[in-house]
Write a protein that holds these residues in place. Structure first.
Motif, PDB file in Angstrom:
ATOM      1  N   ILE A 636       7.046  13.285 -30.349  1.00  0.00           N
ATOM      2  CA  ILE A 636       8.133  13.218 -29.375  1.00  0.00           C
ATOM      3  C   ILE A 636       7.552  12.808 -28.023  1.00  0.00           C
ATOM      4  O   ILE A 636       6.533  13.356 -27.576  1.00  0.00           O
ATOM      5  CB  ILE A 636       8.859  14.568 -29.242  1.00  0.00           C
ATOM      6  N   TYR A 638       8.076  12.361 -23.891  1.00  0.00           N
ATOM      7  CA  TYR A 638       8.809  12.811 -22.709  1.00  0.00           C
ATOM      8  C   TYR A 638       8.374  11.941 -21.532  1.00  0.00           C
ATOM      9  O   TYR A 638       7.172  11.768 -21.302  1.00  0.00           O
ATOM     10  CB  TYR A 638       8.494  14.279 -22.392  1.00  0.00           C
ATOM     11  N   SER A 642      13.472   8.323 -19.472  1.00  0.00           N
ATOM     12  CA  SER A 642      14.455   8.630 -20.514  1.00  0.00           C
ATOM     13  C   SER A 642      14.248  10.066 -20.972  1.00  0.00           C
ATOM     14  O   SER A 642      13.240  10.704 -20.642  1.00  0.00           O
ATOM     15  CB  SER A 642      14.300   7.662 -21.701  1.00  0.00           C
ATOM     16  N   GLU A 645      12.442  11.474 -26.837  1.00  0.00           N
ATOM     17  CA  GLU A 645      12.768  10.531 -27.904  1.00  0.00           C
ATOM     18  C   GLU A 645      11.597  10.424 -28.859  1.00  0.00           C
ATOM     19  O   GLU A 645      10.432  10.605 -28.461  1.00  0.00           O
ATOM     20  CB  GLU A 645      13.094   9.154 -27.323  1.00  0.00           C
TER      21      GLU A 645
END
Length: 703
Positions: A636, A638, A642, A645
């Motif tokens: 993931i 960070y 954004s 994601e």
């Protein structure tokens, strides 16, 4: 794959093929077997719990369900499995289209039944915990272990029965019912102790004559309550005595030369614990919780000699069959697993040591009894301490431990059961539904689950037995639904006996006939393919084959399986590799297989036999979501630009202004980009004059 996750949320089931190949040849061509990963007691918010007994078919014993055909006028229901006509009993006399019982509601495909209340109330038996503690550890580890055990005892319910056994060179069974003076019974670690010897040496019949005939097990079979209460007492009554024993507990006093290993009789201690529970509380939800800090060197389950010049067995030794103690220990623990399964008791293993302790040998007992396993470097490690607390913590995050489970299956006549890969033991209930091909715990339609929790999952492997029918019109005219019913009897954590029934229906397609029919069949199969479930089934299968088949090549087997699957469902022109393409429903599956080939389940290099056994035990009991993370770690990202994601497992995911979180289930790694690391080191997030502070702080907290 959202629709498959929704199906799991409704019934706790994930199937690789949600549209099933209708013939044996078609199922073989599909490579990934027809199978299901089922969580027997997964919690559901809207699942009804009915306060009456289930209505069962008089022929196949399946339970009335939403797929049954009901004639309300004649008060008859037809079983979808054997087509037997059954009459409703008088208490169903008022049913109609507008007045349906809960089990006939189409949305209630999973339902639970409470045990019918008896005329005379019998209280539920209390949970039983037998602590088996290794004392052959250094003083520092002893302090950590005693502290963790004291905290665990504090979290136990007051009515739970508690016992304590410590072991090192000798096995010490502590008599907690005699609180005035510490009293223990000592057994030699190198000597096998039978049930009869245990009864005699521990004075079970000093005040009451021993029965001349019959089995001696529990108060009903001639054992006095006073005898049992000497070794197993409610926590509220023995807490002071238990705390006193734990506080004064010291490491094994016998001197160990510098070139020798400690004399540790793990197998003898576990055998005595099993016999003691079998004598005192047979059939109750009892757990043996073993805390082991090193390799067993004494008794039938020894894994290495006491001399340090002899190394502990490695994978290479097992491959070359040059570890003679391994097979002897496995045979001993096979016998112990049968004893515990017969008694309905569970073995939980907490192995905390830098060296191996024998998890590979103990694997069969832990898996067949449905026990928990924790592997850590030290009793002071947070993994061990937090895991132990979670077992007893009674809140929304508890494990929901249950016991005394029996799992049964019923399915349509054209399907047979090859077996189950997971934490259970065969009850050897043979019948027409048993396939000739056996995988895992097979040749039965019923399995014992001594211990299970909310996350426990079973992998069921099926065999399609329907033969090719040349008359396609005949095939299409018959019902094109296969039915499955899973029945789980278990003792709820409240002590109440329950039956959970999950009934599924899946459409099948036949690929025989014309080319057009075959293409339509292929499209239907692909539309119902669950890539994540398929990857987990293949992972469990390859792990099972590596342990059970000699000279098995897992890499070649996985490669051939993937090639056959792609040639069956891929779109390509012959001799033109550039034209190859896969449906989006299949496109991620090769990626899963790629990571599975490199995973710790297949690659044993740089892992000890204990670590490999631990990884496979966890894989065999976890659900699809957790197992997929074990196969292909989740990454993931960070960043400021954004929200969180997913990122590819590639070096390209690294950036100076990113935080990466890698989750491989067994470990989690947080990576800070160069810029983020510099800002954090400089303490910018603590300085209010920086405009980015709010986002920066939230970014660090989110990761």
């Amino acid at each position: 794959m959202a629709e498959f996750v929704e199906l799991e949320a409704q019934d706790g089931v994930r199937m690789p093929w949600n549209v099933i190949p209708g013939t044996k040849q078609e199922a073989t061509n599909c490579v990934v077997p027809v199978s299901a990963i089922y969580s027997p007691i997964k919690p559901f918010q809207n699942m009804p719990v009915l306060p009456y007994s289930p209505l069962r078919c008089r022929t196949c014993r399946s339970v009335l369900n939403a797929f049954s055909i009901v004639d309300f006028a004649a008060k008859i229901w037809i079983c979808p499995f054997c087509f037997q006509r059954n009459h409703f009993p008088p208490n169903y006399a008022s049913i109609s289209d507008e007045n349906l019982p809960a089990e006939l509601f189409p949305q209630y495909t999973t339902i639970e039944y409470e045990q019918a209340a008896a005329s005379s109330y019998v209280p539920a038996p209390p949970p039983v915990f037998m602590f088996v503690v290794d004392t052959c550890v250094i003083e520092e580890e002893m302090v950590f272990l005693k502290s963790a055990l004291s905290q665990a005892v504090d979290l136990l319910p007051d009515n739970s029965l508690v016992g304590l056994i410590t072991f090192g060179t000798f096995v010490h069974v502590h008599e907690l019912g005699f609180g005035q003076i510490p009293k223990t019974y000592v057994f030699k670690g190198s000597k096998d102790v039978s049930k009869e010897q245990l009864l005699e040496q521990m004075s079970f019949f000093s005040k009451k004559p021993k029965p001349t005939t019959g089995v001696i097990a529990g108060a009903r079979d001639g054992l006095s309550t006073e005898s049992v209460s000497r070794f197993l007492l409610p926590k509220s009554e023995c807490e002071f005595a238990l705390d006193s024993v734990l506080e004064e507990l010291q490491k094994d006093p016998w001197e160990v030369p510098g070139d020798m290993r400690a004399t540790r009789c793990t197998s003898t201690a576990l055998s005595i614990a099993a016999c003691l529970l079998g004598v005192c509380v047979p059939g109750s939800g009892a757990r043996i919780m073993a805390f082991i800090g090193g390799p067993s060197t004494e008794g039938a389950g020894a894994i290495v000699s006491k001399n340090f010049s002899e190394p502990i067995r490695s994978h290479k030794d097992l491959d070359k069959d040059s570890a003679p103690l391994f097979h002897k220990a496995v045979k001993f623990y096979e016998g112990l697993s049968k004893q515990l399964v017969h008694q309905g008791h569970v073995l939980d293993l907490f192995a905390c040591a830098l060296d191996q302790v024998g998890v590979a040998e103990l694997k069969i007992v832990v898996e067949k009894t449905g026990g928990l396993v924790v592997l850590a470097e030290s009793f002071g490690h947070s993994v061990f301490k937090d895991s132990l607390k979670r077992i007893f913590r009674v809140d929304n995050s508890d494990l929901g431990l249950s016991s005394n489970g029996i799992f049964e299956i019923n399915c349509s006549k054209d399907i047979k059961v090859q077996g189950i890969i997971g934490p259970c033991a065969s009850l050897e209930k043979k019948g027409p539904l048993c396939s000739e091909t056996v995988v895992g715990q097979g040749s039965t339609t019923a399995w014992k689950m001594c211990g299970l929790d909310q996350a426990t999952s079973l992998c069921l492997i099926f065999d399609i037995v329907k033969k090719e029918n040349p008359d396609t019109t005949t095939i299409q005219s018959t019902s094109n639904q296969f039915y499955f019913q899973f029945l789980t009897y278990y003792q709820h954590k409240s002590g109440q006996m329950r039956l959970r029934v999950t009934t599924l229906s899946r459409r099948w397609v036949a690929g025989s006939g014309s080319i057009q029919a075959s293409l339509l069949s292929c499209c239907d199969l692909v539309a119902g393919f669950d890539q994540e479930a398929a990857a987990v089934v293949m992972a469990r299968l390859v792990s099972f084959k590596m342990e059970s088949e000699a000279e098995f090549d897992p890499i070649r087997w996985l490669d051939k399986s993937l090639i056959h699957l792609c040639s069956r469902f891929g779109d390509y022109q012959k001799d033109s590799p550039s034209t190859f393409s896969l449906s989006p429903r299949l496109s991620i599956f090769p990626q899963f297989i790629f990571h599975l080939r490199r995973s710790q389940f297949v690659q044993v290099f740089n892992n000890s036999p204990d670590e490999t056994a631990y990884f496979r035990m966890i894989l065999n009991r976890e659900n699809v979501s957790n197992s997929v993370v074990m196969i292909q770690p989740s990454l993931i990202s960070y960043s400021f630009h954004s929200g969180p994601e997913p990122a590819l497992l590639d070096v390209a995911a690294i950036a100076a202004d990113r935080i990466l979180l890698l989750d491989s289930y067994f470990t989690m790694v947080v990576f800070h980009g160069a810029t983020i690391a510099q800002w954090r080191k400089a303490g910018y997030h603590n300085q209010p004059e920086h405009q980015v502070i709010g986002h920066f702080v939230s970014l660090l907290q989110a990761s």
